[in-house]
Design a protein around this motif. Structure first.
Motif, PDB file in Angstrom:
ATOM      1  N   TYR A 156      61.721  49.632  15.702  1.00  0.00           N
ATOM      2  CA  TYR A 156      62.959  50.380  15.504  1.00  0.00           C
ATOM      3  C   TYR A 156      62.670  51.741  14.888  1.00  0.00           C
ATOM      4  O   TYR A 156      61.597  51.995  14.336  1.00  0.00           O
ATOM      5  N   PHE A 157      63.657  52.600  14.981  1.00  0.00           N
ATOM      6  CA  PHE A 157      63.649  53.891  14.298  1.00  0.00           C
ATOM      7  C   PHE A 157      65.043  54.134  13.733  1.00  0.00           C
ATOM      8  O   PHE A 157      66.051  53.977  14.434  1.00  0.00           O
ATOM      9  N   ILE A 158      65.122  54.502  12.457  1.00  0.00           N
ATOM     10  CA  ILE A 158      66.409  54.725  11.795  1.00  0.00           C
ATOM     11  C   ILE A 158      66.653  56.228  11.697  1.00  0.00           C
ATOM     12  O   ILE A 158      66.054  56.914  10.874  1.00  0.00           O
ATOM     13  N   GLU A 159      67.553  56.740  12.549  1.00  0.00           N
ATOM     14  CA  GLU A 159      67.976  58.129  12.427  1.00  0.00           C
ATOM     15  C   GLU A 159      68.904  58.247  11.224  1.00  0.00           C
ATOM     16  O   GLU A 159      68.760  59.127  10.385  1.00  0.00           O
TER      17      GLU A 159
ATOM     18  N   VAL B 296      55.989  53.399  30.602  1.00  0.00           N
ATOM     19  CA  VAL B 296      55.509  52.078  30.184  1.00  0.00           C
ATOM     20  C   VAL B 296      55.187  52.157  28.695  1.00  0.00           C
ATOM     21  O   VAL B 296      54.082  52.558  28.317  1.00  0.00           O
ATOM     22  N   PRO B 297      56.141  51.833  27.825  1.00  0.00           N
ATOM     23  CA  PRO B 297      55.939  52.027  26.385  1.00  0.00           C
ATOM     24  C   PRO B 297      54.785  51.204  25.825  1.00  0.00           C
ATOM     25  O   PRO B 297      54.470  50.116  26.300  1.00  0.00           O
ATOM     26  N   SER B 298      54.169  51.760  24.790  1.00  0.00           N
ATOM     27  CA  SER B 298      53.159  51.044  24.033  1.00  0.00           C
ATOM     28  C   SER B 298      53.887  50.201  22.985  1.00  0.00           C
ATOM     29  O   SER B 298      55.025  49.797  23.199  1.00  0.00           O
ATOM     30  N   TYR B 299      53.249  49.948  21.827  1.00  0.00           N
ATOM     31  CA  TYR B 299      53.894  49.171  20.771  1.00  0.00           C
ATOM     32  C   TYR B 299      54.967  50.034  20.115  1.00  0.00           C
ATOM     33  O   TYR B 299      54.738  50.620  19.057  1.00  0.00           O
ATOM     34  N   THR B 300      56.104  50.148  20.724  1.00  0.00           N
ATOM     35  CA  THR B 300      57.130  51.052  20.209  1.00  0.00           C
ATOM     36  C   THR B 300      58.186  50.243  19.471  1.00  0.00           C
ATOM     37  O   THR B 300      58.872  49.453  20.091  1.00  0.00           O
ATOM     38  N   SER B 301      58.431  50.431  18.237  1.00  0.00           N
ATOM     39  CA  SER B 301      57.750  51.313  17.291  1.00  0.00           C
ATOM     40  C   SER B 301      57.257  50.435  16.160  1.00  0.00           C
ATOM     41  O   SER B 301      58.048  49.769  15.524  1.00  0.00           O
ATOM     42  N   ILE B 302      55.938  50.414  15.910  1.00  0.00           N
ATOM     43  CA  ILE B 302      55.382  49.475  14.951  1.00  0.00           C
ATOM     44  C   ILE B 302      54.593  50.199  13.865  1.00  0.00           C
ATOM     45  O   ILE B 302      54.331  51.387  13.950  1.00  0.00           O
ATOM     46  N   SER B 303      54.201  49.440  12.852  1.00  0.00           N
ATOM     47  CA  SER B 303      53.388  49.993  11.773  1.00  0.00           C
ATOM     48  C   SER B 303      52.018  49.346  11.711  1.00  0.00           C
ATOM     49  O   SER B 303      51.114  49.887  11.082  1.00  0.00           O
ATOM     50  N   TYR B 304      51.842  48.165  12.322  1.00  0.00           N
ATOM     51  CA  TYR B 304      50.527  47.507  12.318  1.00  0.00           C
ATOM     52  C   TYR B 304      49.505  48.422  12.982  1.00  0.00           C
ATOM     53  O   TYR B 304      48.449  48.696  12.434  1.00  0.00           O
ATOM     54  N   HIS B 305      49.794  48.872  14.187  1.00  0.00           N
ATOM     55  CA  HIS B 305      49.131  50.041  14.756  1.00  0.00           C
ATOM     56  C   HIS B 305      50.161  51.152  14.585  1.00  0.00           C
ATOM     57  O   HIS B 305      51.131  51.214  15.328  1.00  0.00           O
ATOM     58  N   TYR B 306      49.953  52.006  13.607  1.00  0.00           N
ATOM     59  CA  TYR B 306      51.012  52.901  13.151  1.00  0.00           C
ATOM     60  C   TYR B 306      51.432  53.868  14.250  1.00  0.00           C
ATOM     61  O   TYR B 306      50.755  54.859  14.533  1.00  0.00           O
ATOM     62  N   GLN B 307      52.565  53.571  14.876  1.00  0.00           N
ATOM     63  CA  GLN B 307      53.125  54.394  15.938  1.00  0.00           C
ATOM     64  C   GLN B 307      54.637  54.489  15.778  1.00  0.00           C
ATOM     65  O   GLN B 307      55.393  53.966  16.578  1.00  0.00           O
ATOM     66  N   PRO B 308      55.110  55.133  14.756  1.00  0.00           N
ATOM     67  CA  PRO B 308      56.562  55.252  14.596  1.00  0.00           C
ATOM     68  C   PRO B 308      57.160  56.120  15.694  1.00  0.00           C
ATOM     69  O   PRO B 308      56.520  57.049  16.198  1.00  0.00           O
ATOM     70  N   ILE B 309      58.371  55.802  16.091  1.00  0.00           N
ATOM     71  CA  ILE B 309      59.105  56.689  16.987  1.00  0.00           C
ATOM     72  C   ILE B 309      59.319  58.014  16.264  1.00  0.00           C
ATOM     73  O   ILE B 309      59.641  58.049  15.077  1.00  0.00           O
ATOM     74  N   VAL B 310      59.109  59.107  16.975  1.00  0.00           N
ATOM     75  CA  VAL B 310      59.320  60.447  16.413  1.00  0.00           C
ATOM     76  C   VAL B 310      60.624  61.014  16.974  1.00  0.00           C
ATOM     77  O   VAL B 310      60.831  61.023  18.188  1.00  0.00           O
ATOM     78  N   PHE B 311      61.504  61.442  16.080  1.00  0.00           N
ATOM     79  CA  PHE B 311      62.773  62.052  16.481  1.00  0.00           C
ATOM     80  C   PHE B 311      62.748  63.505  16.038  1.00  0.00           C
ATOM     81  O   PHE B 311      62.684  63.806  14.850  1.00  0.00           O
ATOM     82  N   HIS B 312      62.795  64.420  17.014  1.00  0.00           N
ATOM     83  CA  HIS B 312      62.699  65.844  16.697  1.00  0.00           C
ATOM     84  C   HIS B 312      63.498  66.646  17.710  1.00  0.00           C
ATOM     85  O   HIS B 312      63.316  66.493  18.924  1.00  0.00           O
ATOM     86  N   ASP B 313      64.392  67.498  17.213  1.00  0.00           N
ATOM     87  CA  ASP B 313      65.170  68.400  18.059  1.00  0.00           C
ATOM     88  C   ASP B 313      65.894  67.626  19.177  1.00  0.00           C
ATOM     89  O   ASP B 313      65.854  68.018  20.350  1.00  0.00           O
ATOM     90  N   ASN B 314      66.551  66.527  18.778  1.00  0.00           N
ATOM     91  CA  ASN B 314      67.321  65.672  19.695  1.00  0.00           C
ATOM     92  C   ASN B 314      66.466  64.987  20.768  1.00  0.00           C
ATOM     93  O   ASN B 314      66.990  64.497  21.773  1.00  0.00           O
ATOM     94  N   LYS B 315      65.150  64.952  20.539  1.00  0.00           N
ATOM     95  CA  LYS B 315      64.265  64.257  21.468  1.00  0.00           C
ATOM     96  C   LYS B 315      63.551  63.113  20.751  1.00  0.00           C
ATOM     97  O   LYS B 315      63.182  63.245  19.585  1.00  0.00           O
ATOM     98  N   ILE B 316      63.384  62.023  21.481  1.00  0.00           N
ATOM     99  CA  ILE B 316      62.659  60.873  20.954  1.00  0.00           C
ATOM    100  C   ILE B 316      61.302  60.808  21.645  1.00  0.00           C
ATOM    101  O   ILE B 316      61.217  60.739  22.871  1.00  0.00           O
ATOM    102  N   TYR B 317      60.237  60.840  20.835  1.00  0.00           N
ATOM    103  CA  TYR B 317      58.877  60.789  21.368  1.00  0.00           C
ATOM    104  C   TYR B 317      58.346  59.367  21.210  1.00  0.00           C
ATOM    105  O   TYR B 317      58.219  58.863  20.092  1.00  0.00           O
ATOM    106  N   ILE B 318      58.067  58.716  22.349  1.00  0.00           N
ATOM    107  CA  ILE B 318      57.542  57.358  22.314  1.00  0.00           C
ATOM    108  C   ILE B 318      56.161  57.331  22.965  1.00  0.00           C
ATOM    109  O   ILE B 318      55.871  58.086  23.890  1.00  0.00           O
ATOM    110  N   SER B 319      55.310  56.453  22.446  1.00  0.00           N
ATOM    111  CA  SER B 319      53.944  56.367  22.950  1.00  0.00           C
ATOM    112  C   SER B 319      53.885  55.455  24.170  1.00  0.00           C
ATOM    113  O   SER B 319      54.745  54.604  24.388  1.00  0.00           O
ATOM    114  N   GLN B 320      52.829  55.648  24.951  1.00  0.00           N
ATOM    115  CA  GLN B 320      52.643  54.915  26.204  1.00  0.00           C
ATOM    116  C   GLN B 320      51.388  54.051  26.154  1.00  0.00           C
ATOM    117  O   GLN B 320      50.601  54.118  25.206  1.00  0.00           O
TER     118      GLN B 320
END
Length: 393
Positions: free
Chosen positions: A109-112, A152-176
């Motif tokens: 999850y990601f909390i805006e 094809v998302p990766s572990y979105t969004s986890i901390s074990y392999h630290y990959q938080p969802i990034v929210f910037h300028d109304n865009k959500i950056y998710i890893s693949q």
């Protein structure tokens, strides 16, 4: 003459201790280390229905400055909110698996803000936006990018392999994640979802070729990575790569920077064994690089390592215990704002869990809830705070 020679050797030794070069020829100055900060411990009481395996855990600060520590309960399919400084349990967001507000099994999850919480799920191929009542407000399908790439998302969004969802300028950056070995170099590591236009664009950075063809057939760990954001750049740390990758979200600029641990001689891919117990053991005994966290309060970066230390040979140490406690030993490399190594701290064996950590204004918090730590209490999630100090060495 002897006196002059002694002084010369002493100065040479002092200089050598403060400045050295890594295997890439990069100048390294170990000026800082991490030390435990007194009277800054944090403790969070856990209910009987909370599984002691925290793969999704993030701090959150609302507009008023109130600080929360949040983490997922896999058993209850919920997000728990605690008062970060006091450890008091506040409330939880119970996510339904089925029905009109069903989101399936929450994976991250990601909390805006408390009215807009983005959920990732096994069953929903997209982002589900809910509020604290777990009512679905919006569904954003992953779909395809502007270039026709299937997200094809990766572990979105986890901390074990630290990959938080990034929210910037109304865009959500998710890893693949690369889903075809033959297309690794074509796969974008990050895609950006525009939450207003609902379009998806590819970030130019592609997965680096870290494995040979033979290694691709026997290893699954070559593409695991951590990623954090400093407000302008996405910074990547791959498990099996001594380098980090710094990418600008506004331009096509990509920098490859050596960041090598003085405790890891070389990285080696291992063939997966057949039994789950042996797989867990092997993964935790493999020397590699792990999570990378950006510290906005001190403008530094922490790159965690996993040292190839053999786990204790104990029949009571099950795969579950291994995973929830992390590797036997690790270190933390400290980087300055320009990604120069300014220190590396080695942590004692079987004391801390490097997969449960977060950055705070007080310092870097690392959990000491390790199963083999004599003070371990399965009913409490506890943390020690570490501060940057000038090195005593």
């Amino acid at each position: 003459m002897k006196k002059f020679l002694s002084i010369f050797l002493l100065l040479l030794m002092i200089f050598s201790c403060k400045n050295s070069k890594n295997r890439a020829g990069q100048s390294v100055s170990y000026k800082y280390e991490l030390e435990v900060a007194a009277d800054k411990d944090l403790k969070y009481p856990l209910g009987d229905d909370i599984e002691f395996a925290f793969s999704v855990l993030f701090p959150y600060i609302d507009k008023s400055g109130k600080e929360y520590l949040t983490f997922r309960s896999r058993i209850n399919n919920s997000i728990l909110f605690y008062d970060l400084p006091t450890g008091k349990y506040l409330f939880d967001v119970k996510l339904e698996k089925e029905g009109p507000n069903g989101i399936g099994r929450c994976t991250g999850y990601f909390i805006e803000n408390l009215d807009n919480i983005y959920i990732t799920s096994y069953e929903k191929f997209g982002l589900v936006k809910v509020d604290t009542t777990a009512t679905i407000k919006q569904f954003i399908a992953y779909g395809k990018t502007n270039n026709g790439y299937n997200v094809v998302p990766s572990y979105t969004s986890i901390s074990y392999h630290y990959q938080p969802i990034v929210f910037h300028d109304n865009k959500i950056y998710i890893s693949q994640k690369p889903y075809q070995a033959s297309k690794i170099s074509e796969t974008p590591v990050t895609v950006a979802i525009d939450t207003i236009a609902l379009t998806i664009t590819e970030h130019p950075f592609r997965f680096p070729n870290l494995l040979t063809d033979d290694e691709l057939r026997v290893s699954l760990i070559g593409f695991d990575f951590s990623r954090d954001f400093n407000g302008k750049q996405l910074v990547y740390s791959f498990d099996m790569d001594e380098n980090i990758y710094v990418t600008n979200i506004e331009t096509d600029e990509i920098k490859k920077i050596p960041v090598q641990s003085k405790y890891i001689n070389r990285l080696k891919f291992e063939k997966y064994p057949d039994e789950i117990e042996l797989i867990c053991k092997m993964l935790l005994e493999t020397s590699c690089y792990r999570n990378l966290l950006y510290d906005k309060y001190r403008n530094v970066y922490y790159r965690f390592t996993q040292l190839g230390v053999e786990q204790r040979n104990d029949t009571e140490i099950t795969p579950e215990i291994l995973w929830r406690s992390g590797p036997a030993q690790f270190s933390v490399i400290i980087l300055d704002k320009d990604f120069n190594i300014i220190g590396e701290t080695l942590f004692p064996k079987y004391t801390y869990n490097p997969t449960i950590a977060f950055v705070h204004k007080n310092g870097l918090y690392i959990s000491d809830s390790h199963t083999l730590n004599p003070s371990f209490d399965e009913n409490v999630l506890s943390f020690k705070c570490f501060n940057l100090k000038e090195s005593k060495k």
